[in-house]
Design an enzyme around this catalytic site. Structure first.
Site, PDB file in Angstrom:
ATOM      1  N   ASP A  70      35.931  30.612  42.217  1.00  0.00           N
ATOM      2  CA  ASP A  70      36.405  31.330  41.027  1.00  0.00           C
ATOM      3  C   ASP A  70      36.405  30.407  39.808  1.00  0.00           C
ATOM      4  OD1 ASP A  70      37.363  33.468  39.566  1.00  0.00           O
ATOM      5  OD2 ASP A  70      39.439  33.239  40.221  1.00  0.00           O
ATOM      6  N   ARG A  81      30.110  43.463  27.921  1.00  0.00           N
ATOM      7  CA  ARG A  81      31.232  42.569  28.239  1.00  0.00           C
ATOM      8  C   ARG A  81      31.165  42.051  29.663  1.00  0.00           C
ATOM      9  NH1 ARG A  81      35.859  46.253  27.966  1.00  0.00           N
ATOM     10  NH2 ARG A  81      37.066  44.404  28.480  1.00  0.00           N
ATOM     11  N   LYS A  82      30.180  42.491  30.410  1.00  0.00           N
ATOM     12  CA  LYS A  82      30.121  42.123  31.834  1.00  0.00           C
ATOM     13  C   LYS A  82      29.182  40.933  32.052  1.00  0.00           C
ATOM     14  CE  LYS A  82      29.083  46.408  33.076  1.00  0.00           C
ATOM     15  NZ  LYS A  82      28.878  47.636  33.880  1.00  0.00           N
TER      16      LYS A  82
END
Ligand SMILES: CCCCCCCCCCCC(=O)SCCNC(=O)CCNC(=O)[C@H](O)C(C)(C)COP(=O)(O)OP(=O)(O)OC[C@H]1O[C@@H](n2cnc3c(N)ncnc32)[C@H](O)[C@@H]1OP(=O)(O)O
Length: 265
Positions: free
Chosen positions: A181, A227-228
């Site tokens: 992450d 936005r992805k």
């Protein structure tokens, strides 16, 4: 001994605290096989974690760093393998194609990339870095992130310490997820130039990762749609022989306008 050739710009922004920031213009790094190498590798520290290093923030109430310290450099908890790979990755920064991202217990003071992570008004010293929440060198995540100048490729060199154990002798899957992450997050931040949130993280755990392993999480931006931001990540050993995990992630760019929900007692 070699010297880190370039100190990233992020080191040079003024700190927000009352202390004067002393910016290292170069950090001396022990040679891989030199006499200054770590007196003990991480494998020998299991069950005998080295004493805490001086830290910046002593409590959640602490308002600012009194002794800012870039932690993305070798310390006594780094194994020889970790040091060697660090030197290898560091050499690539010499021509400017890659840069090493400095790392602190709290990001806001010095690191523009982490300032981006703030959602809502800045009221304190900024987010405490989850990966930097252990004082003992070598106990938890020891890592350094390198970012390609394109901003589309990030590599995190990481040694997972004994406090990250899941099954006996092996790293916890959640720790590996954290590593992934963070690496894809660093890449997404570089792409977005705004704050980003993890919306989806899909991990395939392929081979158990021994505690103390030195691994590289290699993340790339695959595509950017509005936005992805879609990313991929592969976590492998330093020789590329063992693929421990692979992942895909979706990050969403968010505006820095939402206040965080009130903390519960
Ligand atoms: C250098 C530094 C080192 C240090 C670097 C450190 C990096 C650390 C990184 C750690 C990051 C975290 O842990 S973040 C913490 C964990 N994540 C979270 O808590 C996120 C919780 N979720 C949310 O806040 C929200 O759901 C968001 C922000 C993800 C999305 O909400 P939103 O902004 O309202 O967006 P929304 O309109 O719903 O969706 C926008 C578009 O994205 C799509 N979309 C949204 N969510 C999803 C989803 N889960 N799966 C698929 N698609 C999705 C929508 O369909 C839509 O597509 P379309 O219709 O436009 O096509």
């Amino acid at each position: 001994m070699i010297q880190i050739p370039n100190v990233p710009d992020g080191d040079n922004i003024p700190q927000l605290c009352h202390q004067t920031l002393v910016v290292p213009t170069a950090v001396l790094v022990p040679a891989p096989h030199g006499a200054t190498a770590a007196p003990h590798g991480i494998a020998m520290t299991i069950g005998g974690v080295p004493p805490p290093r001086p830290h910046c923030c002593v409590s959640p109430q602490a308002l600012c760093s009194v002794s800012p310290q870039d932690l993305a450099v070798p310390n006594a908890g780094w194994s020889v393998a970790m040091r060697e790979q660090f030197q290898h990755l560091l050499r690539r920064t010499a021509d400017g194609s890659w840069r090493r991202i400095p790392s602190y217990r709290r990001g806001l003071d010095y690191l523009p990339e982490v300032v981006q992570m703030v959602v809502g008004p800045v009221t304190g010293p900024g987010p405490r870095h989850f990966l930097r929440n252990l004082d003992a060198e070598g106990a938890g995540f020891e890592y350094a992130i390198f970012l390609h100048s394109s901003g589309h490729h990030a590599q995190c060199l990481c040694q997972l310490g004994p406090y990250l154990e899941g099954h006996h002798g092996f790293a916890h899957g959640g720790a590996i997820a954290t590593l992934i992450d963070t690496t894809v997050g660093a890449c997404a931040l570089a792409v977005a130039k705004t704050s980003v949130m993890t919306a989806k993280l899909n991990i395939s755990y392929l081979v158990p990762m021994p505690v103390g392993a030195v691994v590289v999480a290699d993340s790339r931006m695959e595509r950017h749609e509005g936005r992805k931001i879609f990313l991929s990540c592969r976590v492998h050993d330093t020789k590329g022989d063992t693929l421990y995990a692979e992942a895909t992630a979706l990050f969403i760019q968010v505006e820095n306008t939402k206040p965080p929900p009130a903390a519960r007692p």
